[in-house]
Design an enzyme around this catalytic site. Structure first.
Site, mmCIF file in Angstrom:
data_model
loop_
_atom_site.group_PDB
_atom_site.id
_atom_site.type_symbol
_atom_site.label_atom_id
_atom_site.label_comp_id
_atom_site.label_asym_id
_atom_site.label_seq_id
_atom_site.Cartn_x
_atom_site.Cartn_y
_atom_site.Cartn_z
ATOM 1 N N CYS A 54 25.811 20.006 41.327
ATOM 2 C CA CYS A 54 25.936 21.053 42.335
ATOM 3 C C CYS A 54 27.344 21.638 42.213
ATOM 4 C CB CYS A 54 25.716 20.481 43.732
ATOM 5 S SG CYS A 54 26.067 21.679 45.044
ATOM 6 N N ASP A 61 22.168 16.963 40.459
ATOM 7 C CA ASP A 61 20.870 17.581 40.694
ATOM 8 C C ASP A 61 19.972 17.195 39.529
ATOM 9 O OD1 ASP A 61 21.376 19.015 43.100
ATOM 10 O OD2 ASP A 61 22.443 20.549 41.962
ATOM 11 N N VAL A 76 13.748 25.918 17.122
ATOM 12 C CA VAL A 76 14.963 25.240 17.559
ATOM 13 C C VAL A 76 14.929 23.821 16.993
ATOM 14 C CG1 VAL A 76 14.043 24.406 19.786
ATOM 15 C CG2 VAL A 76 16.501 24.768 19.506
ATOM 16 N N SER A 78 15.373 20.107 17.367
ATOM 17 C CA SER A 78 15.218 19.372 18.625
ATOM 18 C C SER A 78 16.418 18.513 19.004
ATOM 19 C CB SER A 78 13.947 18.533 18.606
ATOM 20 O OG SER A 78 13.984 17.584 17.563
ATOM 21 N N HIS A 95 20.599 25.758 40.615
ATOM 22 C CA HIS A 95 19.348 25.551 39.877
ATOM 23 C C HIS A 95 18.909 26.806 39.120
ATOM 24 C CE1 HIS A 95 19.387 21.989 42.198
ATOM 25 N NE2 HIS A 95 18.547 22.330 43.157
ATOM 26 N N GLU A 96 18.986 27.934 39.803
ATOM 27 C CA GLU A 96 18.545 29.190 39.202
ATOM 28 C C GLU A 96 19.371 29.527 37.971
ATOM 29 O OE1 GLU A 96 17.855 29.393 43.707
ATOM 30 O OE2 GLU A 96 19.433 28.679 42.380
#
Length: 156
Positions: A54, A61, A76, A78, A95-96
Site C-alpha cells: 500500500c 496487499d 514473454v 516466463s 491496486h489499479e
C-alpha cells in the site's frame, strides 16, 4: 547449436542466477520469438500469490493475477515475468495502478494480438478491489477461457 537454441541465445536470466529486481522499473522483461506465430492461440499466466505494498501505509496487499494473451510475433519469457511480478513486493502502488501497469508493460513489450489482465485483490479495509484491463476485443477465432477466479465471498 540448433536453430531453436539460437532464438533463445539473447536471454540473460533463464538458466542463470537472477536476483529479484529492486523495483518493477528495474526488472528486465524478456521476450522470445513465437515459433507458432502462424497459428492463433491463447497463453495464460496465473500468479495466485502476487504481492505489492500500500503506498500510504506500507502494508502488504495480495492479489491473484490472471494474464491472458494471444501472441503475435513474441512470447514473454516466463522467468523474466516471474522476476518482474516479484519486484512488486517492495513497490508501493494502489491496486489499479499495479494491475494496469503490468498489462501495459506486457502489451508494449509483446505487441500481442490481444492481452487482458485480471487482478483479483484480497480485501483491505473490508473491501476487495478487482481490476480488469485489456487491449481491445478478444479475437473471435481463439478460445479464451473464463478466468475462473470467483468473486470474493468471505465466509458467506
Amino acid at each position: 547449436m540448433t536453430e531453436k537454441t539460437n532464438i533463445y541465445g539473447h536471454l540473460t536470466q533463464l538458466g542463470s542466477p537472477s536476483p529479484l529486481p529492486g523495483s518493477p522499473e528495474e526488472a528486465r522483461l524478456e521476450r522470445v520469438p513465437n515459433p507458432q506465430a502462424d497459428s492463433p492461440y491463447c497463453v495464460r499466466f496465473t500468479a495466485p500469490e502476487f504481492t505489492s505494498l500500500c503506498p500510504m501505509t506500507g502494508q502488504p496487499d495480495f492479489a491473484h493475477l490472471v494474464i491472458d494473451y494471444v501472441p503475435g510475433q513474441w512470447l514473454v519469457e516466463s522467468k523474466s515475468l516471474k522476476l518482474y511480478l516479484g519486484a512488486f513486493r517492495n513497490h508501493g502502488a494502489f491496486h489499479e495502478d499495479c494491475t494496469v501497469s503490468i498489462g501495459r508493460r506486457l502489451a508494449d513489450l509483446l505487441e500481442p494480438e490481444w492481452l487482458r489482465i485480471g487482478g483479483y485483490w484480497y480485501p483491505r479495509g473490508g473491501i476487495p478491489i478487482d481490476v480488469f484491463w485489456q487491449t481491445g476485443p478478444a479475437p473471435a477465432s481463439v478460445w479464451i477461457p473464463e478466468q475462473g477466479v470467483p468473486t470474493y465471498r468471505g465466509r458467506g
